[in-house]
Design a protein around this motif. Structure first.
Motif, PDB file in Angstrom:
ATOM      1  N   PHE A   1       0.805  -1.214   0.000  1.00 30.29           N
ATOM      2  CA  PHE A   1       0.000   0.000   0.000  1.00 30.29           C
ATOM      3  C   PHE A   1       0.845   1.275   0.000  1.00 30.29           C
ATOM      4  O   PHE A   1       0.308   2.364  -0.212  1.00 30.29           O
TER       5      PHE A   1
ATOM      6  N   LYS B   1     -12.959  -2.604 -10.040  1.00 29.36           N
ATOM      7  CA  LYS B   1     -12.835  -3.075  -8.660  1.00 29.36           C
ATOM      8  C   LYS B   1     -11.725  -2.336  -7.923  1.00 29.36           C
ATOM      9  O   LYS B   1     -11.900  -1.909  -6.772  1.00 29.36           O
TER      10      LYS B   1
ATOM     11  N   PHE C   1     -11.944   0.260  -4.705  1.00 28.64           N
ATOM     12  CA  PHE C   1     -11.097   0.101  -3.521  1.00 28.64           C
ATOM     13  C   PHE C   1     -10.308   1.379  -3.257  1.00 28.64           C
ATOM     14  O   PHE C   1     -10.178   1.814  -2.104  1.00 28.64           O
ATOM     15  N   SER C   2      -9.803   1.981  -4.327  1.00 29.59           N
ATOM     16  CA  SER C   2      -8.983   3.187  -4.202  1.00 29.59           C
ATOM     17  C   SER C   2      -9.816   4.433  -3.953  1.00 29.59           C
ATOM     18  O   SER C   2      -9.255   5.503  -3.714  1.00 29.59           O
ATOM     19  N   THR C   3     -11.122   4.290  -4.004  1.00 25.83           N
ATOM     20  CA  THR C   3     -11.998   5.430  -3.723  1.00 25.83           C
ATOM     21  C   THR C   3     -12.555   5.381  -2.308  1.00 25.83           C
ATOM     22  O   THR C   3     -12.570   6.394  -1.601  1.00 25.83           O
ATOM     23  N   PHE C   4     -12.961   4.172  -1.865  1.00 24.30           N
ATOM     24  CA  PHE C   4     -13.688   4.063  -0.603  1.00 24.30           C
ATOM     25  C   PHE C   4     -12.912   3.382   0.520  1.00 24.30           C
ATOM     26  O   PHE C   4     -13.339   3.447   1.675  1.00 24.30           O
ATOM     27  N   VAL C   5     -11.798   2.725   0.221  1.00 20.63           N
ATOM     28  CA  VAL C   5     -11.029   2.042   1.272  1.00 20.63           C
ATOM     29  C   VAL C   5      -9.748   2.825   1.553  1.00 20.63           C
ATOM     30  O   VAL C   5      -9.610   3.451   2.605  1.00 20.63           O
ATOM     31  N   ILE C   6      -8.808   2.776   0.653  1.00 21.19           N
ATOM     32  CA  ILE C   6      -7.613   3.619   0.735  1.00 21.19           C
ATOM     33  C   ILE C   6      -7.701   4.613  -0.417  1.00 21.19           C
ATOM     34  O   ILE C   6      -7.575   4.231  -1.579  1.00 21.19           O
ATOM     35  N   PRO C   7      -7.939   5.879  -0.113  1.00 14.51           N
ATOM     36  CA  PRO C   7      -8.389   6.831  -1.153  1.00 14.51           C
ATOM     37  C   PRO C   7      -7.293   7.359  -2.074  1.00 14.51           C
ATOM     38  O   PRO C   7      -7.122   8.571  -2.226  1.00 14.51           O
TER      39      PRO C   7
ATOM     40  N   PHE D   1      -8.713  10.145   5.911  1.00  7.55           N
ATOM     41  CA  PHE D   1      -8.103   8.825   6.100  1.00  7.55           C
ATOM     42  C   PHE D   1      -7.192   8.806   7.325  1.00  7.55           C
ATOM     43  O   PHE D   1      -6.929   7.754   7.907  1.00  7.55           O
TER      44      PHE D   1
END
Length: 282
Positions: free
Chosen positions: A203, A221, A225-231, A262
């Motif tokens: 990461f 996908k 992930f890159s929008t809502f988990v690790i932005p 974050f």
């Protein structure tokens, strides 16, 4: 002995008093000056390490150059546009690594019980860990990013105005915050593992590598992930679309600032780890 040290640490945490932002900045700058003076004691070593950082980043630039020498576009993004994207991402990572390197080296503090000394001092533990290591040699990598950024700006044909300049500034602020949050999470996990978890490099260093291309090219996908988990996408992909004129929504200018949130879960995990810290010393 371990239990007594642990009680002392917990007691010191309860008694520590918050200090003003101005005093915190002054204290941090004092830590930075100590690290800089230490690095300057061996000027040749500093110079060679900085050059090495520059050359390592330059090899990545060569990879992009040779790839576009054969393929002239990637999912519609040209060479200069990708270079602009990568240079911003590299600047964000370099800034976070320079100022938050203490978190990346935190596992050694936990293993050697050096964190015990930090806890009994009447200052915030995050500030002390931040000031424990300042990687001035990363200026070589930052210089490479600045050179690529300048070239990308010159060749990308972006119609620059005040809003786009602010977008780039917000991208740097948000990206630095995201990578700092990842370093903080990496450090917080050391409270439970006593050693750094190498998968976290996916990461941090990994994001620097696949971040050289717009995140959207990797599929829906990974974009989610890159929008809502690790932005990552909030500090790279969406603002980039605005810079290149592919989208015009004004909200895209401020998305990188939203990514700063974050830091909140990262800080909560850190505080949770501090509350459950047990000294590894004897």
């Amino acid at each position: 002995m371990r239990e007594s040290a642990h009680k002392l640490s917990r007691k010191s945490i309860r008694r520590s008093k918050p200090i003003s932002i101005q005093k915190s900045i002054r204290l941090y700058m004092h830590y930075v000056s100590i690290n800089v003076r230490s690095a300057m004691q061996y000027k040749m070593s500093f110079f060679l390490t900085a050059v090495g950082q520059f050359l390592v980043s330059f090899t990545v630039f060569l990879g992009i150059f040779f790839m576009f020498d054969r393929f002239h576009a990637v999912e519609g993004f040209t060479y200069s546009e990708v270079l602009l994207c990568f240079s911003v991402m590299l600047l964000e990572f370099s800034l976070a690594e320079m100022f938050a390197r203490g978190f990346d080296a935190f596992s050694g503090m936990v293993r050697k019980a050096e964190f015990d000394r930090i806890l009994v001092r009447p200052r915030n533990e995050i500030l002390q860990v931040l000031g424990s290591k300042f990687e001035l040699t990363r200026i070589g990598r930052m210089l490479q990013a600045v050179v690529m950024f300048g070239y990308g700006i010159a060749k990308s044909e972006v119609s620059w105005n005040f809003s786009k300049v602010m977008t780039v500034l917000f991208m740097l602020i948000g990206g630095t915050a995201v990578f700092t949050g990842l370093f903080l999470i990496y450090a917080a996990l050391c409270f439970f593992t006593l050693d750094g978890l190498e998968f976290m490099n996916v990461f941090t260093d990994g994001a620097r590598e696949y971040g050289k291309y717009p995140v959207g090219i990797y599929g829906e996908k990974l974009l989610l992930f890159s929008t809502f988990v690790i932005p990552y996408a909030l500090v790279q992909y969406y603002p980039l679309l605005y810079l290149l004129g592919r989208r015009t929504e004004k909200i895209l200018i401020f998305l990188p600032l939203f990514a700063c949130a974050f830091l909140l879960p990262a800080l909560l995990l850190w505080k949770f780890g501090v509350r459950h810290y047990k000294s590894s010393g004897s």
